[in-house]
Scaffold this motif. Structure first.
Motif, short mmCIF file in Angstrom:
data_model
loop_
_atom_site.label_atom_id
_atom_site.label_comp_id
_atom_site.label_asym_id
_atom_site.label_seq_id
_atom_site.Cartn_x
_atom_site.Cartn_y
_atom_site.Cartn_z
N VAL A 150 -8.95 -3.59 -18.28
CA VAL A 150 -8.47 -4.41 -16.79
C VAL A 150 -7.30 -5.19 -17.26
CG1 VAL A 150 -9.08 -5.50 -14.78
CG2 VAL A 150 -10.70 -3.57 -15.66
N VAL A 151 -6.29 -5.10 -16.65
CA VAL A 151 -5.00 -6.16 -16.68
C VAL A 151 -4.73 -6.89 -15.40
CG1 VAL A 151 -2.78 -6.02 -17.41
CG2 VAL A 151 -4.08 -4.35 -18.53
N VAL A 152 -5.22 -8.04 -15.78
CA VAL A 152 -4.87 -8.90 -14.40
C VAL A 152 -3.60 -9.71 -14.57
CG1 VAL A 152 -5.61 -11.19 -13.18
CG2 VAL A 152 -7.37 -9.37 -13.74
N GLU A 153 -2.78 -9.46 -13.96
CA GLU A 153 -1.37 -9.95 -14.12
C GLU A 153 -0.44 -9.98 -12.92
OE1 GLU A 153 0.76 -11.41 -16.51
OE2 GLU A 153 -0.60 -10.31 -17.84
N HIS A 154 0.39 -11.23 -13.23
CA HIS A 154 1.39 -11.51 -12.25
C HIS A 154 2.77 -10.88 -12.86
CE1 HIS A 154 -0.53 -14.08 -9.31
NE2 HIS A 154 -1.09 -14.59 -10.44
N VAL A 155 2.82 -10.57 -14.05
CA VAL A 155 4.01 -10.10 -14.66
C VAL A 155 4.14 -8.60 -14.21
CG1 VAL A 155 5.29 -9.81 -16.76
CG2 VAL A 155 4.25 -11.76 -16.39
N MET A 156 4.97 -8.40 -13.36
CA MET A 156 4.92 -7.10 -12.72
C MET A 156 5.38 -5.96 -13.78
SD MET A 156 3.54 -6.74 -9.85
CE MET A 156 2.61 -8.24 -9.66
N PRO A 157 6.69 -6.17 -14.48
CA PRO A 157 6.88 -4.99 -15.50
C PRO A 157 5.83 -4.77 -16.31
CG PRO A 157 8.63 -7.10 -15.29
CD PRO A 157 7.50 -7.27 -14.66
N LEU A 158 5.15 -5.63 -16.76
CA LEU A 158 3.82 -5.43 -17.90
C LEU A 158 2.79 -4.58 -16.88
CD1 LEU A 158 2.58 -6.19 -20.68
CD2 LEU A 158 0.76 -7.06 -18.95
N VAL A 159 2.31 -4.90 -15.83
CA VAL A 159 1.24 -4.44 -15.14
C VAL A 159 1.79 -2.95 -14.66
CG1 VAL A 159 1.44 -5.59 -12.87
CG2 VAL A 159 -0.85 -5.03 -13.94
N MET A 160 2.94 -2.95 -14.07
CA MET A 160 3.38 -1.62 -13.55
C MET A 160 3.75 -0.65 -14.64
SD MET A 160 2.83 -1.72 -10.34
CE MET A 160 2.96 -2.46 -8.91
N GLY A 161 3.95 -1.22 -15.66
CA GLY A 161 4.27 -0.40 -16.97
C GLY A 161 3.30 0.17 -17.79
N VAL A 162 1.91 -0.49 -17.72
CA VAL A 162 1.02 -0.20 -18.63
C VAL A 162 -0.23 0.93 -17.89
CG1 VAL A 162 1.25 -1.70 -20.52
CG2 VAL A 162 -0.33 -2.22 -18.52
N SER A 163 -0.18 0.31 -16.30
CA SER A 163 -1.55 0.84 -15.76
C SER A 163 -1.28 2.23 -15.38
CB SER A 163 -1.62 0.00 -14.55
OG SER A 163 -1.69 -1.41 -15.02
N ASP A 164 -2.66 2.94 -15.48
CA ASP A 164 -2.57 4.39 -14.88
C ASP A 164 -2.94 4.11 -13.43
OD1 ASP A 164 -2.98 5.60 -17.38
OD2 ASP A 164 -4.72 4.44 -17.66
N ARG A 165 -3.64 3.24 -13.14
CA ARG A 165 -3.72 2.88 -11.57
C ARG A 165 -3.89 1.37 -11.38
NH1 ARG A 165 -9.43 2.42 -9.55
NH2 ARG A 165 -9.90 3.15 -11.68
N VAL A 166 -3.35 0.86 -10.12
CA VAL A 166 -3.38 -0.51 -9.77
C VAL A 166 -4.20 -0.93 -8.67
CG1 VAL A 166 -1.74 -2.34 -9.03
CG2 VAL A 166 -1.18 -0.83 -10.72
N VAL A 167 -5.14 -1.90 -8.67
CA VAL A 167 -6.01 -2.32 -7.41
C VAL A 167 -5.17 -3.79 -7.09
CG1 VAL A 167 -8.05 -3.29 -7.00
CG2 VAL A 167 -7.71 -1.35 -8.35
N VAL A 168 -5.06 -3.61 -5.61
CA VAL A 168 -4.38 -4.97 -5.03
C VAL A 168 -5.37 -6.01 -4.48
CG1 VAL A 168 -2.39 -6.08 -3.82
CG2 VAL A 168 -2.25 -3.82 -4.85
N MET A 169 -5.54 -7.15 -4.86
CA MET A 169 -6.59 -8.03 -4.00
C MET A 169 -5.71 -8.94 -3.49
SD MET A 169 -9.56 -9.69 -6.47
CE MET A 169 -11.04 -9.93 -6.04
N SER A 170 -6.19 -9.15 -2.23
CA SER A 170 -5.66 -10.69 -1.45
C SER A 170 -6.81 -11.19 -0.65
CB SER A 170 -4.72 -10.05 -0.44
OG SER A 170 -4.39 -11.00 0.24
N SER A 171 -7.11 -12.42 -0.47
CA SER A 171 -8.03 -13.31 -0.12
C SER A 171 -9.44 -12.62 -0.43
CB SER A 171 -7.80 -13.26 1.46
OG SER A 171 -6.62 -13.97 1.74
N GLY A 172 -9.51 -12.43 -1.73
CA GLY A 172 -10.96 -11.58 -2.09
C GLY A 172 -11.45 -10.30 -1.71
N SER A 173 -10.37 -9.74 -0.98
CA SER A 173 -10.76 -8.28 -0.73
C SER A 173 -9.53 -7.30 -1.49
CB SER A 173 -10.68 -8.04 0.77
OG SER A 173 -11.53 -8.70 1.33
N LYS A 174 -10.10 -6.16 -1.57
CA LYS A 174 -9.08 -4.89 -1.91
C LYS A 174 -8.51 -4.70 -0.81
CE LYS A 174 -10.74 -1.46 -4.35
NZ LYS A 174 -11.41 -0.19 -4.59
#
Ligand code: ATP
Ligand code: MG
Length: 244
Positions: A191-215
Motif C-alpha cells: 500500500v503506497v500512501v503518497e502525494h508524489v503523483m509520478p510515483l504513485v501513478m507509476g507503480v500502482s495497479d489500483r488507486v484509492v482516493v480518500m478525502s475527509s476520511g472517506s473513499k
C-alpha cells in the motif's frame, strides 16, 4: 486473486474530528495499491489502524482472512504487516547494518541469522558502506534504510507512508523501480500512501482516493486521474495551498 488485507467500514475519530469515516479497502496478493488524498484526508490514521498503533472506533481489519482489529503493533508485525513512517526518525547513532538487523530480529531469534538477512537486504537495496551511521545519510539512503528495516521483518504486506517525499525526479524513478522489484522479488503486496503523483501513478495497479476520511474514488491510475471528483479535490487543494 487472494485477499491479503480487507479493511471493513473503519471509523476513527479524535475528539469531535472524524479522521477516518466508514472506510473500506482491499489489497490482493502481489498487488500494489496507491492510497492518495489531500493533506488531512486520513491516510496515515488509516495505516495506524491497520498496523495496531490506533484502535478503530468501529469497523474491522482482516489480514490473510484473520481478524487483527485492535491487536498490538508487534503482534500485527509478526503476522506479516510492516510499515514505514511518514516522519522518519533516523536511528542516528546506529549503523545501517545494525538498524536493518534490528528489523530482522522481529522475525528470527539468532543474531547471526538477523545479520545475514540484513546483509541480503542491504545488497538488494544497493546500500553502500553499511557500517556508516544512519545520522550521516542523505534523504534517499534514509528512505532505503527505512524500507530495509521494514523488509527485514519478512512482511507479506508492506505499507509505505510517503516514501518518495523529498526525493528528486531521478530519485523518484529509482524508487519506482525499487518498489516494483520488491513486489516481484519478495512476492509481497504494497500500500503506497503518497502525494508524489509520478510515483504513485507509476507503480500502482489500483488507486484509492480518500478525502475527509472517506473513499471518493477507486480504479486504475488513469481512471482515477481523469475522475472529475478527484480533479476537483486536487485543484481545490492547490488553490488552498496557493492562498495559504
Ligand atoms: N493523534 C491525533 N490527534 C488528533 N487529531 C489527529 C491525530 N492524528 C491525526 N489527526 C487529525 O486527523 C486528520 C487526518 O490526519 P492524517 O494524518 O491521517 O491525514 P493524512 O491523510 O495522512 O494527511 P497528510 O497527507 O498531510 O499526511 C487530520 O485532521 C489530523 O489533524
Ligand atoms: Mg499522512
Amino acid at each position: 486473486m487472494k485477499t491479503v488485507l480487507r479493511a471493513q467500514s473503519v471509523t476513527k475519530s479524535f475528539g469531535g474530528l472524524v479522521a477516518v469515516r466508514n472506510f473500506s479497502m482491499e489489497v490482493g496478493e502481489g498487488e500494489i495499491v496507491g492510497l492518495i488524498g489531500p493533506n488531512g484526508a486520513g491516510k496515515t490514521t488509516f495505516l495506524n489502524v491497520v498496523t495496531g498503533f490506533l484502535k478503530p472506533d468501529s469497523g474491522r481489519v482482516f489480514f490473510m482472512g484473520e481478524d487483527i482489529t485492535g491487536l498490538p503493533p508487534h503482534k500485527i508485525c509478526i503476522k506479516g504487516v510492516a510499515r514505514t513512517f511518514q516522519l522518519i526518525k533516523p536511528f542516528s547513532k546506529m549503523t545501517i547494518l545494525d538498524a536493518i538487523a534490528a528489523g530482522a530480529l522481529v522475525r528470527v531469534r539468532s543474531k547471526v541469522e538477523a545479520y545475514r538477512r540484513a546483509q541480503e537486504i542491504i545488497e538488494f537495496l544497493r546500500l553502500r558502506n553499511p557500517e556508516r551511521l544512519c545520522g550521516s545519510l542523505n534523504v534517499v539512503e534514509e528512505k532505503l534504510v527505512e524500507l530495509g528495516r521494514a523488509l527485514a521483518t519478512k512482511p507479506k504486506l508492506l505499507l509505505l507512508d510517503e516514501i518518495a517525499a523529498g526525493l528528486r525526479p531521478s530519485e523518484i524513478e529509482e524508487m519506482k523501480k525499487t518498489l516494483k522489484l520488491i513486489r516481484d522479488e519478495f512476492g509481497l503486496s504494497l500500500v503506497v500512501v503518497e502525494h508524489v503523483m509520478p510515483l504513485v501513478m507509476g507503480v500502482s495497479d489500483r488507486v484509492v482516493v480518500m478525502s475527509s476520511g472517506s473513499k471518493i474514488a477507486e480504479g486504475r491510475p488513469e481512471e482515477v486521474a481523469s475522475n472529475p471528483k478527484v480533479i476537483t479535490i486536487y485543484l481545490g487543494e492547490r488553490r488552498g495551498r496557493a492562498r495559504g
